[in-house]
Design a protein around this motif. Structure first.
Motif, PDB file in Angstrom:
ATOM      1  N   ASP A  37       0.833  -1.214   0.000  1.00 28.56           N
ATOM      2  CA  ASP A  37       0.000   0.000   0.000  1.00 28.56           C
ATOM      3  C   ASP A  37       0.856   1.248   0.000  1.00 28.56           C
ATOM      4  N   LEU A  38       1.913   1.208   0.795  1.00 30.45           N
ATOM      5  CA  LEU A  38       2.784   2.378   0.869  1.00 30.45           C
ATOM      6  C   LEU A  38       3.412   2.651  -0.495  1.00 30.45           C
ATOM      7  N   TYR A  39       3.850   1.581  -1.126  1.00 35.16           N
ATOM      8  CA  TYR A  39       4.468   1.721  -2.440  1.00 35.16           C
ATOM      9  C   TYR A  39       3.487   2.335  -3.433  1.00 35.16           C
ATOM     10  N   GLU A  40       2.281   1.822  -3.425  1.00 40.32           N
ATOM     11  CA  GLU A  40       1.290   2.328  -4.379  1.00 40.32           C
ATOM     12  C   GLU A  40       0.913   3.773  -4.098  1.00 40.32           C
ATOM     13  N   LYS A  41       0.780   4.089  -2.826  1.00 38.73           N
ATOM     14  CA  LYS A  41       0.438   5.463  -2.438  1.00 38.73           C
ATOM     15  C   LYS A  41       1.541   6.421  -2.886  1.00 38.73           C
TER      16      LYS A  41
ATOM     17  N   PRO B 105       6.003  -8.338   0.863  1.00 35.51           N
ATOM     18  CA  PRO B 105       6.850  -8.071  -0.296  1.00 35.51           C
ATOM     19  C   PRO B 105       6.185  -7.127  -1.290  1.00 35.51           C
ATOM     20  N   VAL B 106       7.004  -6.299  -1.896  1.00 37.81           N
ATOM     21  CA  VAL B 106       6.495  -5.400  -2.928  1.00 37.81           C
ATOM     22  C   VAL B 106       6.848  -6.045  -4.268  1.00 37.81           C
ATOM     23  N   ALA B 107       5.885  -6.062  -5.149  1.00 30.89           N
ATOM     24  CA  ALA B 107       6.060  -6.698  -6.462  1.00 30.89           C
ATOM     25  C   ALA B 107       7.468  -6.608  -7.011  1.00 30.89           C
TER      26      ALA B 107
ATOM     27  N   ARG C 112      12.369   1.177  -8.815  1.00 26.49           N
ATOM     28  CA  ARG C 112      11.212   0.605  -9.509  1.00 26.49           C
ATOM     29  C   ARG C 112      10.154   1.672  -9.787  1.00 26.49           C
ATOM     30  N   ILE C 113      10.026   2.604  -8.847  1.00 32.47           N
ATOM     31  CA  ILE C 113       9.057   3.681  -9.039  1.00 32.47           C
ATOM     32  C   ILE C 113       9.357   4.399 -10.359  1.00 32.47           C
ATOM     33  N   ASN C 114      10.657   4.648 -10.604  1.00 32.11           N
ATOM     34  CA  ASN C 114      11.032   5.362 -11.834  1.00 32.11           C
ATOM     35  C   ASN C 114      10.615   4.620 -13.099  1.00 32.11           C
ATOM     36  N   SER C 115      10.653   3.311 -13.071  1.00 31.98           N
ATOM     37  CA  SER C 115      10.261   2.608 -14.290  1.00 31.98           C
ATOM     38  C   SER C 115       8.751   2.390 -14.357  1.00 31.98           C
TER      39      SER C 115
END
Ligand SMILES: Nc1ncnc2c1ncn2[C@@H]1O[C@H](COP(=O)(O)OP(=O)(O)O)[C@@H](O)[C@H]1O
Ligand SMILES: [Mg+2]
Length: 417
Positions: A130-134, A415-417, A168-171
């Protein structure tokens, strides 16, 4: 600080509350104080500014990795530049300064970034996904540039995962992005990293060299002028402290700590001048404190190896030791055996001897142990190890470190994807 030093007279409570005769503003000496002027670091400050410039304009900058020994001004210089940026209007970048000693896992770092910029969301107890997606959608909504400053990044437990996640966010997004500024006191940190994290983090590098005695003198003089009352501390003392800290690795923090302690000792003894005797006493105390601070940042298995060395040094019982009259040396093999049984006792997998040898050289580089080749004659040819600090104190510190805290199990480590 309230206790009377040995041989000193007891101070009453009203004495203690009275204004210090020694200090006019002791805060200036604290490690948390950011001085207005950072001497001898123009080039470094300039490099940090240059690395950040694209982010400020809303472009993805190159990642920057800053390393150098403790007390060479890395944290201060980066904080200095961040403060400068705060004063510039219309800056596009969002900056998070993260002290990884506190936020020492991917989850904690993500959570810290979210709480810096989206405080209400962070409190809701989400997992890493969730944190990653947010975070990703927040960056994407108006093409933000997030600058994540990871101070003492080497203590992050799952660093490869963290770096992977941030890049990963950058891609994953089309515009906006993340720029990483990593900072480490460990000069040899490169060797511990996974090749992918390495090429991400070390896109650009900036090395901070240790300070020379003359530089430390100027840094100290600046601070002493603001911190001490007039005529309390002579130049001679400042020179002495600067020279000592230069010899100990050019560490400005150590030099400030010694100066502070020297003042405190003089204060406790109601003296109106800091003499060489206080400075020498202070040097001993400060140096030990800094060592135990270093110990707390060691990776787990290095702590376990150091703990084994300390236990064996302390017990002096059933193991074979070599004594040359003054020093105690341990055989490398028996330290490894102790480490193995210790680790197994904790239901953990001991690392191989190859790793063990790496740990030894790492501990040696940190100045915690010394090792010698035995030469022929003693058990063929073997490595001898000596602990460079008092074993009882070292055992205490390591026991707290190894067995003391177990809070991480409370986290949601999804785990984050
Ligand atoms: N060039 C400098 N001028 C003034 N003070 C400095 C300078 N470099 C370091 N210091 C001081 O020394 C201490 C340690 O610096 P810090 O930035 O924490 O070092 P590092 O992050 O490299 O370990 C801080 O209190 C800081 O204010
Ligand atoms: Mg630092």
């Amino acid at each position: 600080m309230a206790t009377a030093p040995e041989g000193g007279k007891m101070r009453s409570l009203s004495d203690m509350l009275a204004e210090s005769k020694v200090f006019s503003n002791v805060e200036v000496l604290s490690p948390h104080f950011t001085p207005k002027r950072l001497l001898y670091r123009e080039r470094e400050i300039n490099s940090i500014e240059r690395a950040l410039a694209p982010s400020l304009k809303g472009e993805r900058g190159r990642n920057l990795f800053i390393y150098g020994k403790t007390g060479t001004g890395k944290t201060s210089c980066v904080k200095y530049v961040i403060d400068e940026i705060k004063n510039i209007p219309n800056v596009r970048a969002k900056i998070s300064f993260i002290n990884c000693r506190i936020y020492n896992s991917r989850f904690r770092v993500l959570n810290k970034i979210i709480s810096d910029h989206m405080p209400t969301y962070a409190k809701r107890g989400f997992g890493a996904v969730d944190l990653y997606e947010k975070l990703t959608s927040w960056i994407e909504e108006d093409n933000k540039i997030l600058v994540a400053v990871l101070d003492e990044v080497d203590v992050v437990k799952d660093l490869d995962d963290l770096i992977y996640t941030l890049t990963r966010i950058n891609s994953d997004i089309r515009a906006g992005g993340v720029t990483i500024i990593g900072i480490s006191n460990k000069v040899s940190f490169k060797e511990e990293l996974d090749p992918r994290s390495l090429s991400t983090l070390y896109e650009t590098e900036l090395v901070f060299a240790p300070y020379y005695a003359t530089e430390l003198y100027a840094i100290l003089k600046d601070r002493a002028n603001a911190a001490f009352r007039k005529d309390i501390i002579d130049d001679e003392i400042i020179h002495f402290v600067a020279a000592l800290a230069a010899k100990e690795g050019g560490d400005a923090r150590l030099s400030l700590k010694i100066l502070t302690k020297a003042g405190e000792i003089a204060d406790e003894n109601d003296m109106s001048k800091v003499s060489m005797k206080e400075a020498q006493e202070a040097a001993k105390v400060a140096e030990n404190e800094i060592v135990y601070d270093v110990v707390s940042t060691l990776p787990e298995h290095q702590k376990l190896v150091l703990y084994s060395v300390s236990l064996l040094t302390q017990s002096g019982g059933s193991y074979k030791k070599l004594t040359d009259g003054v020093d105690t040396y341990l055989f490398s093999g028996e330290v490894y055996n102790r480490y193995k049984s210790l680790t197994e006792g904790m239901k953990k997998e001991p690392k191989s001897e190859r790793w063990y040898r790496k740990y030894l050289s790492e501990l040696e580089m940190q100045g915690l142990i010394a090792s010698f080749e035995s030469g022929k004659g003693i058990r063929g040819h073997t490595k001898l190890i000596k602990l460079l600090y008092p074993s009882n104190k070292m055992c205490d510190v390591l026991e707290k470190e190894i067995f003391g805290n177990n809070e991480s199990s409370l986290e949601k480590e999804v785990p984050v994807a």
